[in-house]
Design a protein around this motif. Structure first.
Motif, PDB file in Angstrom:
ATOM      1  N   UNK A 310      -0.355  18.600  15.462  1.00 20.73           N
ATOM      2  CA  UNK A 310      -0.757  17.353  14.774  1.00 20.73           C
ATOM      3  C   UNK A 310       0.183  16.975  13.625  1.00 20.73           C
ATOM      4  N   UNK A 311       1.310  17.669  13.483  1.00 14.93           N
ATOM      5  CA  UNK A 311       2.233  17.353  12.389  1.00 14.93           C
ATOM      6  C   UNK A 311       2.811  15.950  12.539  1.00 14.93           C
ATOM      7  N   UNK A 312       3.176  15.577  13.764  1.00 16.19           N
ATOM      8  CA  UNK A 312       3.789  14.263  13.981  1.00 16.19           C
ATOM      9  C   UNK A 312       2.769  13.158  13.730  1.00 16.19           C
ATOM     10  N   UNK A 313       1.563  13.351  14.237  1.00 18.77           N
ATOM     11  CA  UNK A 313       0.502  12.358  14.015  1.00 18.77           C
ATOM     12  C   UNK A 313       0.217  12.184  12.529  1.00 18.77           C
ATOM     13  N   UNK A 314       0.114  13.297  11.807  1.00 17.21           N
ATOM     14  CA  UNK A 314      -0.152  13.235  10.367  1.00 17.21           C
ATOM     15  C   UNK A 314       0.992  12.555   9.619  1.00 17.21           C
ATOM     16  N   UNK A 315       2.203  12.807  10.056  1.00 16.91           N
ATOM     17  CA  UNK A 315       3.376  12.193   9.428  1.00 16.91           C
ATOM     18  C   UNK A 315       3.351  10.673   9.584  1.00 16.91           C
ATOM     19  N   UNK A 316       3.135  10.189  10.817  1.00 26.18           N
ATOM     20  CA  UNK A 316       3.085   8.749  11.062  1.00 26.18           C
ATOM     21  C   UNK A 316       1.961   8.100  10.254  1.00 26.18           C
ATOM     22  N   UNK A 317       0.818   8.754  10.255  1.00 25.46           N
ATOM     23  CA  UNK A 317      -0.336   8.218   9.518  1.00 25.46           C
ATOM     24  C   UNK A 317      -0.034   8.112   8.025  1.00 25.46           C
ATOM     25  N   UNK A 318       0.600   9.151   7.464  1.00 27.40           N
ATOM     26  CA  UNK A 318       0.934   9.127   6.037  1.00 27.40           C
ATOM     27  C   UNK A 318       1.879   7.982   5.700  1.00 27.40           C
ATOM     28  N   UNK A 319       2.881   7.780   6.541  1.00 23.98           N
ATOM     29  CA  UNK A 319       3.854   6.715   6.268  1.00 23.98           C
ATOM     30  C   UNK A 319       3.169   5.353   6.300  1.00 23.98           C
ATOM     31  N   UNK A 320       2.383   5.095   7.328  1.00 27.26           N
ATOM     32  CA  UNK A 320       1.735   3.785   7.464  1.00 27.26           C
ATOM     33  C   UNK A 320       0.723   3.545   6.351  1.00 27.26           C
ATOM     34  N   UNK A 321      -0.018   4.575   5.975  1.00 27.86           N
ATOM     35  CA  UNK A 321      -1.014   4.398   4.916  1.00 27.86           C
ATOM     36  C   UNK A 321      -0.358   4.157   3.554  1.00 27.86           C
ATOM     37  N   UNK A 322       0.864   4.644   3.385  1.00 27.83           N
ATOM     38  CA  UNK A 322       1.586   4.372   2.145  1.00 27.83           C
ATOM     39  C   UNK A 322       1.732   2.869   1.921  1.00 27.83           C
ATOM     40  N   UNK A 323       1.831   2.114   3.024  1.00 24.45           N
ATOM     41  CA  UNK A 323       1.987   0.656   2.947  1.00 24.45           C
ATOM     42  C   UNK A 323       0.695  -0.067   3.326  1.00 24.45           C
ATOM     43  N   UNK A 324      -0.427   0.656   3.262  1.00 23.99           N
ATOM     44  CA  UNK A 324      -1.755   0.079   3.552  1.00 23.99           C
ATOM     45  C   UNK A 324      -1.852  -0.500   4.963  1.00 23.99           C
ATOM     46  N   UNK A 325      -1.167   0.142   5.898  1.00 26.83           N
ATOM     47  CA  UNK A 325      -1.214  -0.290   7.294  1.00 26.83           C
ATOM     48  C   UNK A 325      -2.198   0.575   8.069  1.00 26.83           C
ATOM     49  N   UNK A 326      -2.836  -0.037   9.064  1.00 31.08           N
ATOM     50  CA  UNK A 326      -3.675   0.728   9.987  1.00 31.08           C
ATOM     51  C   UNK A 326      -2.772   1.530  10.917  1.00 31.08           C
ATOM     52  N   UNK A 327      -3.148   2.782  11.164  1.00 35.53           N
ATOM     53  CA  UNK A 327      -2.380   3.631  12.074  1.00 35.53           C
ATOM     54  C   UNK A 327      -2.887   3.460  13.497  1.00 35.53           C
TER      55      UNK A 327
END
Length: 403
Positions: A310-327
């Motif tokens: 789940x490292x890749x999923x968590x990474x993508x989610x963190x990046x998108x949430x930094x910009x208030x985007x839905x993952x």
């Protein structure tokens, strides 16, 4: 001295024989003499044993000195091969070492030592490393035997001293042992001076061979942070909407239309962020922030993230949430992830992960049919209000004219 002690024992034996014929009141003296004789015999045996040990140690010392001389002679004539010249290094006294077989266990420590690479290449190629390793070997050879053993920690101590001498991060004991076994061909659990020196040289070469191949600019497996930063500084993100494909220079171009097909729902949810995210992507801010977050997610410092953990999923989610985007949901993330995992090893390196998240955001805003609908609806409402205003103005003008 031992001969004199031997003669004394013989005289004591004669005295014991003579005493045996004496009266019983002298038997106590006989017992004392026998005890003295036994003590003398034990002393004689201990003296012989000590003499043998002294002779053995002296022999070992002479052999070690002879071995040191041979090592110095070998070092004076050995010419270290250059880095990148070959994956194999030949030390001339044993079978050649294939460095590629040793690098797999050194990825983490290679990453930690990446900033020493330029300096250490010079140290290795100039022969300085081997000469310094020879000096440190003699410091670690406490008993002067001319060899270091694994089980008493001497070999690990030696490797630690060599690498620490150049401010390098030292591999773990298990990592050192895997390479050590390559040199301990006879299974004696000890290496002589030349074997130890070449072991240290091999470890350093294996650490930086990994960077020379998989971490080099242009490689699809770039995982070294400094080198990635260098690549990123020269990368120019193409404007969104300029093309349906994006070329990250280290792999085949990505057709964003294929990715956008699975992102329609989340693209609609994130449509209102379009203007802001276009600027974030085209200014390279997105990639720079993704690099920072990748380091946060790379807990084992391996330079790669895996899907199954789940490292890749968590990474993508963190990046998108930094910009208030839905993952995107996991299934959508996985479809895009597979586009980048071309070698099917269930992991992506640093650059692949950064470019993956860049592609996700680009794909969201490429297929903006939903955004265009919202925009068209906005224009329609605007034109409707304008028509109403015009109609009101016309009606008011007519009213005034009639009056």
């Amino acid at each position: 001295m031992l001969q004199d002690l031997d003669k004394g024992i013989n005289r004591l034996k004669d005295m014991v024989t003579n005493l045996s014929s004496m009266p019983s009141d002298l038997h106590s003296l006989k017992d004392e003499v026998e005890q003295l004789a036994n003590i003398s015999r034990r002393s004689l045996r201990d003296g012989h044993a000590q003499l043998r040990v002294q002779r053995s140690e002296s022999l070992k010392g002479s052999i070690a000195l002879e071995g040191y001389g041979l090592v110095e002679e070998w070092l004076s004539s050995y010419r270290p091969p250059r880095f990148g010249q070959s994956h194999v290094v030949d030390y001339s006294f044993r079978a050649p070492i294939d460095l590629r077989l040793l690098t797999a266990s050194l990825k983490g420590v290679a990453l930690q030592n990446a900033h020493h690479r330029a300096r250490m290449l010079q140290v290795v190629e100039s022969g300085e490393l081997m000469k310094e390793a020879y000096r440190l070997f003699r410091e670690c050879d406490h008993n002067g035997s001319g060899a270091l053993t694994w089980n008493n920690g001497e070999t690990k101590e030696f490797i630690t001293k060599v690498l620490s001498n150049y401010s390098m991060i030292v591999p773990s004991e298990s990592q050192i042992y895997e390479i050590y076994k390559t040199f301990d061909a006879d299974g004696s659990h000890s290496l002589d001076a030349r074997e130890c020196i070449c072991l240290a040289d091999t470890i350093v070469r294996a650490i930086f061979l990994e960077q020379n191949t998989k971490f080099s600019i242009g490689s699809s497996e770039l995982t070294d942070y400094p080198l990635f930063s260098e690549w990123l500084s020269g990368y120019r993100p193409p404007p969104l909407g300029q093309s349906y494909t994006v070329d990250y220079s280290f792999r085949e171009s990505i057709d964003l239309r294929q990715l956008a097909a699975s992102l329609k729902e989340v693209a609609s949810q994130n449509a209102r962020h379009r203007a802001r995210m276009l600027q974030v992507v085209e200014s390279k801010e997105l990639m720079q922030e993704a690099l920072r977050l990748f380091k946060d997610c790379d807990h084992d410092r391996s330079g790669a993230l895996t899907w199954n953990s789940c490292e890749i999923k968590n990474f993508i989610t963190k990046v998108l949430r930094t910009y208030n985007l839905f993952a995107p949901p996991d299934t959508q993330m996985y479809e895009i992830y597979k586009t980048f995992d071309t070698n099917k090893n269930n992991s992506l390196d640093l650059r692949e992960c950064i470019c993956l998240v860049d592609a996700v955001v680009r794909a969201m805003y490429l297929d903006n049919s939903e955004s265009r609908v919202l925009l068209q609806e906005g224009y329609s409402r605007l034109w409707a209000r304008r028509r109403v205003a015009q109609q009101l103005q016309t009606a008011a003008f007519r009213t005034e004219s009639c009056g």
